[in-house]
Design a protein around this motif. Structure first.
Motif, PDB file in Angstrom:
ATOM      1  N   ASP A  62       0.869  -1.180   0.000  1.00  0.00           N
ATOM      2  CA  ASP A  62       0.000   0.000   0.000  1.00  0.00           C
ATOM      3  C   ASP A  62       0.906   1.232   0.000  1.00  0.00           C
ATOM      4  O   ASP A  62       1.114   1.879   1.029  1.00  0.00           O
ATOM      5  CB  ASP A  62      -0.923  -0.018   1.220  1.00  0.00           C
ATOM      6  N   TYR A  63       1.444   1.521  -1.178  1.00  0.00           N
ATOM      7  CA  TYR A  63       2.474   2.543  -1.324  1.00  0.00           C
ATOM      8  C   TYR A  63       1.807   3.826  -1.816  1.00  0.00           C
ATOM      9  O   TYR A  63       1.408   3.938  -2.974  1.00  0.00           O
ATOM     10  CB  TYR A  63       3.528   2.082  -2.324  1.00  0.00           C
ATOM     11  N   GLY A  64       1.644   4.782  -0.907  1.00  0.00           N
ATOM     12  CA  GLY A  64       0.979   6.031  -1.245  1.00  0.00           C
ATOM     13  C   GLY A  64       1.827   7.239  -0.922  1.00  0.00           C
ATOM     14  O   GLY A  64       3.027   7.128  -0.638  1.00  0.00           O
ATOM     15  N   LEU A  65       1.196   8.400  -0.941  1.00  0.00           N
ATOM     16  CA  LEU A  65       1.924   9.639  -0.695  1.00  0.00           C
ATOM     17  C   LEU A  65       2.463   9.684   0.733  1.00  0.00           C
ATOM     18  O   LEU A  65       3.555  10.198   0.977  1.00  0.00           O
ATOM     19  CB  LEU A  65       1.002  10.828  -0.960  1.00  0.00           C
ATOM     20  N   ARG A  66       1.700   9.123   1.681  1.00  0.00           N
ATOM     21  CA  ARG A  66       2.160   9.179   3.073  1.00  0.00           C
ATOM     22  C   ARG A  66       3.415   8.343   3.301  1.00  0.00           C
ATOM     23  O   ARG A  66       4.149   8.574   4.272  1.00  0.00           O
ATOM     24  CB  ARG A  66       1.048   8.686   4.000  1.00  0.00           C
ATOM     25  N   THR A  67       3.663   7.387   2.404  1.00  0.00           N
ATOM     26  CA  THR A  67       4.844   6.540   2.559  1.00  0.00           C
ATOM     27  C   THR A  67       6.119   7.365   2.484  1.00  0.00           C
ATOM     28  O   THR A  67       7.118   7.039   3.137  1.00  0.00           O
ATOM     29  CB  THR A  67       4.858   5.453   1.469  1.00  0.00           C
ATOM     30  N   PHE A  69       6.587  10.205   3.730  1.00  0.00           N
ATOM     31  CA  PHE A  69       6.789  10.927   4.983  1.00  0.00           C
ATOM     32  C   PHE A  69       6.971   9.981   6.160  1.00  0.00           C
ATOM     33  O   PHE A  69       7.762  10.256   7.071  1.00  0.00           O
ATOM     34  CB  PHE A  69       5.598  11.861   5.242  1.00  0.00           C
ATOM     35  N   THR A  70       6.238   8.879   6.162  1.00  0.00           N
ATOM     36  CA  THR A  70       6.296   7.957   7.294  1.00  0.00           C
ATOM     37  C   THR A  70       7.180   6.743   7.023  1.00  0.00           C
ATOM     38  O   THR A  70       7.628   6.076   7.962  1.00  0.00           O
ATOM     39  CB  THR A  70       4.881   7.468   7.651  1.00  0.00           C
ATOM     40  N   ASP A  72       6.083   4.103   5.898  1.00  0.00           N
ATOM     41  CA  ASP A  72       5.233   2.939   6.142  1.00  0.00           C
ATOM     42  C   ASP A  72       4.520   2.543   4.855  1.00  0.00           C
ATOM     43  O   ASP A  72       3.787   3.352   4.265  1.00  0.00           O
ATOM     44  CB  ASP A  72       4.209   3.266   7.231  1.00  0.00           C
ATOM     45  N   LYS A 286      -1.429   6.953  -5.924  1.00  0.00           N
ATOM     46  CA  LYS A 286      -1.545   5.556  -5.514  1.00  0.00           C
ATOM     47  C   LYS A 286      -0.464   4.774  -6.255  1.00  0.00           C
ATOM     48  O   LYS A 286      -0.708   4.106  -7.262  1.00  0.00           O
ATOM     49  CB  LYS A 286      -2.944   5.024  -5.845  1.00  0.00           C
TER      50      LYS A 286
END
Length: 318
Positions: A62-67, A69-70, A72, A286
């Motif tokens: 689940d590789y998204g924009l938040r990845t 920064f985090t 994760d 996404k």
């Protein structure tokens, strides 16, 4: 007796050290060859192997924009593939990709073959014209797309103005704004861009065919179409196979031309797997789903590559 004993000793012990020496020399040569090849192998792994493996791993996360920064990126397995395949746009993108690829390659090859046969005949300024024909292929694709976008504009485009002026059409055609003709227009532009590449390879293949074959064919009545079918095409088939294979692999992933002309519209009429992958990654952010779509493209290209290798091997065996 002493001489015979010395001879037997030499025959028994002489070849073995020589073989060991040759073995060491061959191993040294193999090591030298490996050292020369190693930088290229490392470069290939770094530039091609790592991105492919990374893309495959991203498609399973689940590789998204938040990845970014985090850091994760939860493991989701094949969920990204299921999501993109069951999407309503996927089937339309598949059909558009097939139409775009087949339409582009068919016309590029036929027109390129005709021009290659034409330029194969010697005539004044033939070399200059053949060199000028390379310009569409040498231009950056974004530049070509911007130029053709201005040509195909509905109200101010030179194509509609010309067709209206000579009475071919009564009203301007919305080449890039109508779902019914936008894909045709995009295919036409891609054909224009790809013709020089086809001409170059096919002309090189024609130049390799010995003139003696045509002279012998004339004695047997093989002229015109018969000469092409029985002499030209059999000798050009290997080049044509390589050209068609490269055409499929290149065309199936074309992105910048479509983005520059229509952006995948109107109403997703020019949406392909490549543009859909781009939108999932860089518009919807996404990246896992975008990577899944790109891996599907890689798999399709790989199937064509295997088919080409098998057909080439069969031709060599025959």
């Amino acid at each position: 007796m002493a001489h015979a004993t010395l001879t037997r000793t030499t025959e028994a012990s002489g070849p073995e050290p020589a073989r060991r020496s040759r073995g060491r020399r061959h191993r040294g040569e193999d090591l030298t060859k490996l050292l020369f090849v190693l930088p290229a192998v490392l470069a290939m792994v770094a530039l091609f192997g790592y991105p492919v493996v990374k893309n495959l791993l991203m498609s399973l996360q689940d590789y998204g924009l938040r990845t970014f920064f985090t850091g994760d990126a939860p493991w989701v397995g094949l969920r990204n593939y299921t999501t993109v395949v069951t999407d309503n746009l996927f089937s339309q993108a598949m059909v558009n990709t097939a139409l775009f690829t087949v339409g582009s390659i068919a016309f590029q090859f036929v027109i390129g073959l005709g021009l290659a046969l034409f330029f194969h005949r010697r005539f004044p300024l033939g070399g200059v014209l053949r060199s000028l024909l390379l310009l569409p292929w040498l231009l950056p694709l974004i530049v070509s797309s911007a130029t053709w976008r201005s040509i195909l504009e509905q109200d101010s485009g030179i194509l509609n103005r010309t067709l209206t002026g000579i009475g071919v059409i009564d009203d301007p055609v919305p080449w890039l704004n109508s779902p019914s003709v936008a894909l045709i227009a995009v295919i036409g532009v891609n054909i224009w861009i790809g013709i020089p590449f086809n001409v170059t390879l096919l002309y090189s293949g024609l130049a390799e065919i010995p003139a003696e074959l045509y002279e012998a064919g004339q004695l047997d009545g093989a002229t015109g179409w018969r000469a092409f079918w029985y002499i030209t095409w059999p000798n050009l088939r290997a080049v044509a196979s390589v050209l068609l294979m490269l055409g499929v692999v290149y065309t199936i992933k074309v992105l910048d031309i479509i983005l520059g002309l229509t952006g995948g519209g109107p109403a997703n009429a020019t949406q392909t797997l490549a543009t859909q992958s781009y939108e999932r990654s860089f518009i919807d952010f996404k990246f896992g789903e975008g990577a899944a779509l790109s891996n599907i493209l890689i798999a399709i290209s790989f199937v064509f590559a295997i088919f080409y290798l098998r057909s080439t091997r069969r031709a060599v065996d025959e």
